[in-house]
Design a protein around this motif. Structure first.
Motif, mmCIF file in Angstrom:
data_model
loop_
_atom_site.group_PDB
_atom_site.id
_atom_site.type_symbol
_atom_site.label_atom_id
_atom_site.label_comp_id
_atom_site.label_asym_id
_atom_site.label_seq_id
_atom_site.Cartn_x
_atom_site.Cartn_y
_atom_site.Cartn_z
ATOM 1 N N TRP A 1 -61.738 0.188 1.251
ATOM 2 C CA TRP A 1 -62.479 0.030 2.504
ATOM 3 C C TRP A 1 -61.652 0.503 3.693
ATOM 4 O O TRP A 1 -62.127 1.283 4.528
ATOM 5 C CB TRP A 1 -62.901 -1.427 2.700
ATOM 6 N N ILE A 2 -60.405 0.046 3.765
ATOM 7 C CA ILE A 2 -59.553 0.410 4.901
ATOM 8 C C ILE A 2 -59.281 1.913 4.916
ATOM 9 O O ILE A 2 -59.364 2.573 5.961
ATOM 10 C CB ILE A 2 -58.226 -0.378 4.858
ATOM 11 N N ALA A 3 -58.946 2.477 3.748
ATOM 12 C CA ALA A 3 -58.646 3.909 3.675
ATOM 13 C C ALA A 3 -59.859 4.744 4.059
ATOM 14 O O ALA A 3 -59.731 5.771 4.745
ATOM 15 C CB ALA A 3 -58.175 4.271 2.275
ATOM 16 N N THR A 4 -61.037 4.325 3.655
ATOM 17 C CA THR A 4 -62.254 5.068 3.973
ATOM 18 C C THR A 4 -62.598 4.958 5.450
ATOM 19 O O THR A 4 -62.936 5.962 6.101
ATOM 20 C CB THR A 4 -63.423 4.556 3.117
ATOM 21 N N GLN A 5 -62.491 3.753 5.997
ATOM 22 C CA GLN A 5 -62.822 3.545 7.408
ATOM 23 C C GLN A 5 -61.893 4.302 8.334
ATOM 24 O O GLN A 5 -62.313 4.826 9.378
ATOM 25 C CB GLN A 5 -62.771 2.048 7.742
ATOM 26 N N HIS A 6 -60.619 4.370 7.973
ATOM 27 C CA HIS A 6 -59.612 4.973 8.868
ATOM 28 C C HIS A 6 -59.093 6.308 8.351
ATOM 29 O O HIS A 6 -58.121 6.832 8.900
ATOM 30 C CB HIS A 6 -58.461 3.980 9.063
ATOM 31 N N ARG A 7 -59.737 6.831 7.316
ATOM 32 C CA ARG A 7 -59.407 8.139 6.762
ATOM 33 C C ARG A 7 -57.905 8.254 6.450
ATOM 34 O O ARG A 7 -57.210 9.177 6.886
ATOM 35 C CB ARG A 7 -59.866 9.268 7.697
ATOM 36 N N ILE A 8 -57.443 7.301 5.681
ATOM 37 C CA ILE A 8 -56.046 7.279 5.239
ATOM 38 C C ILE A 8 -55.992 7.839 3.818
ATOM 39 O O ILE A 8 -56.651 7.302 2.916
ATOM 40 C CB ILE A 8 -55.481 5.844 5.245
ATOM 41 N N PRO A 9 -55.244 8.892 3.562
ATOM 42 C CA PRO A 9 -55.145 9.437 2.199
ATOM 43 C C PRO A 9 -54.513 8.415 1.252
ATOM 44 O O PRO A 9 -53.391 7.961 1.477
ATOM 45 C CB PRO A 9 -54.249 10.673 2.368
#
Length: 307
Positions: A152-160
């Motif tokens: 969820w966090i990676a998708t929301q903040h576009r973190i690879p």
């Protein structure tokens, strides 16, 4: 291999993270974060060229760490033997907090586990298979939650992000095969699941170091989820018999439904994303024994068949 990067390795004194940190420190600025309650761990990191950093992942205090890491390999973990709420907080919520803090990184690897899978019987476990808690329920449950939080966090903040589901690692630093070796040497029974043979894909240290670095490099949005194991399938019965032949002591097997189910991963996706492992299991097991027990004179021949 990465070069000229600023890399954070958590759980850096552990059997998986330490060899990765040591390898990367030759050409990068590597920070090794762990609780470091034992000064031996701090010294070992420093001697390997890694910058030691005291970090307790059960808290949300990351003040000991810079916020400009270019890559992160997050292997710190609560093993689930204590309170389940603490385990869930450490492995899921605080992992999410660390991921968000390092949101500027080019690649973040979260170490999950193959033990999150519900047992599927006599076939390999694919990344699309559903979760379950075959053993160590606190630990497995917290890792399922952590995957969801990080996704969820990676998708929301576009973190690879790459989520690696670690299966069976081994080498001089230890692992399940090393634990079974010690039982063989001590004449103690090795407990296995009755749905035999118990298939695994053990991955040797040289290969998991390479795959750990590769996992950071391939991190993406949405997250990459991949089994992390060796390319060869071998049963615990066969590899324990091989270990026993090397050290001149026959293994003793007992079978119980309370034992962990066979952790047999499907490595098709792994081969596509990370590549194939290079160390053949027999070579790796011999090297493990030689490194951990140099005092032993190993048998040179083994003619066993697959169980």
């Amino acid at each position: 291999m990465l070069t000229g990067e600023k890399i954070l390795i958590t759980g850096a004194t552990g059997k998986i993270a330490f060899p990765i940190a040591r390898a990367l420190a030759h050409h990068n600025e590597v920070w090794g974060a762990a609780r470091l309650r034992d000064p031996v761990g701090r010294t070992r990191l420093a001697d390997a060229g890694v910058i030691p950093a005291a970090l307790d992942m059960s808290t949300d205090d990351f003040s000991s760490l810079p916020d400009d890491f270019t890559y992160v390999f997050h292997a710190a973990v609560d093993d689930g033997t204590g309170d389940w709420t603490t385990c869930l907080n450490t492995n899921a919520q605080q992992t999410g907090n660390l991921l968000y803090r390092c949101r500027g990184a080019k690649g973040f690897v979260f170490c999950s586990t193959g033990s999150i899978y519900a047992y599927q019987g006599r076939r390999p476990l694919a990344e699309s298979d559903p979760p379950g808690v075959p053993s160590r329920s606190n630990y497995s449950f917290s890792k399922v939650a952590a995957e969801a939080v990080c996704t969820w966090i990676a998708t929301q903040h576009r973190i690879p992000l790459t989520i690696i589901r670690i299966c069976s690692t081994y080498g001089p630093e230890g692992g399940a095969p090393a634990d079974r070796l010690e039982k063989i040497l001590a004449g103690k029974p090795i407990r296995l699941h009755p749905d035999k043979p118990n298939y695994f894909n053990p991955i040797y240290e040289d290969d998991y170091v390479e795959f750990g670095v590769r996992a950071m490099e391939v991190a993406d949005t949405p997250p990459v989820v991949v089994n992390w194991a060796g390319s060869e399938t071998v049963s615990a019965e066969e590899y324990c018999s091989y270990l026993g032949a090397l050290v001149g002591t026959d293994p003793i097997f007992t079978y119980s439904p309370d034992a962990h189910t066979p952790l047999w991963p499907d490595v098709t996706r792994m081969h596509q994303i990370l590549g194939r492992t290079k160390v053949a299991w027999r070579d790796g097991f011999r090297r493990m024994v030689e490194a951990r027990h140099p005092e032993l004179a190993l048998v040179t021949e083994y003619s066993g068949e697959r169980s």
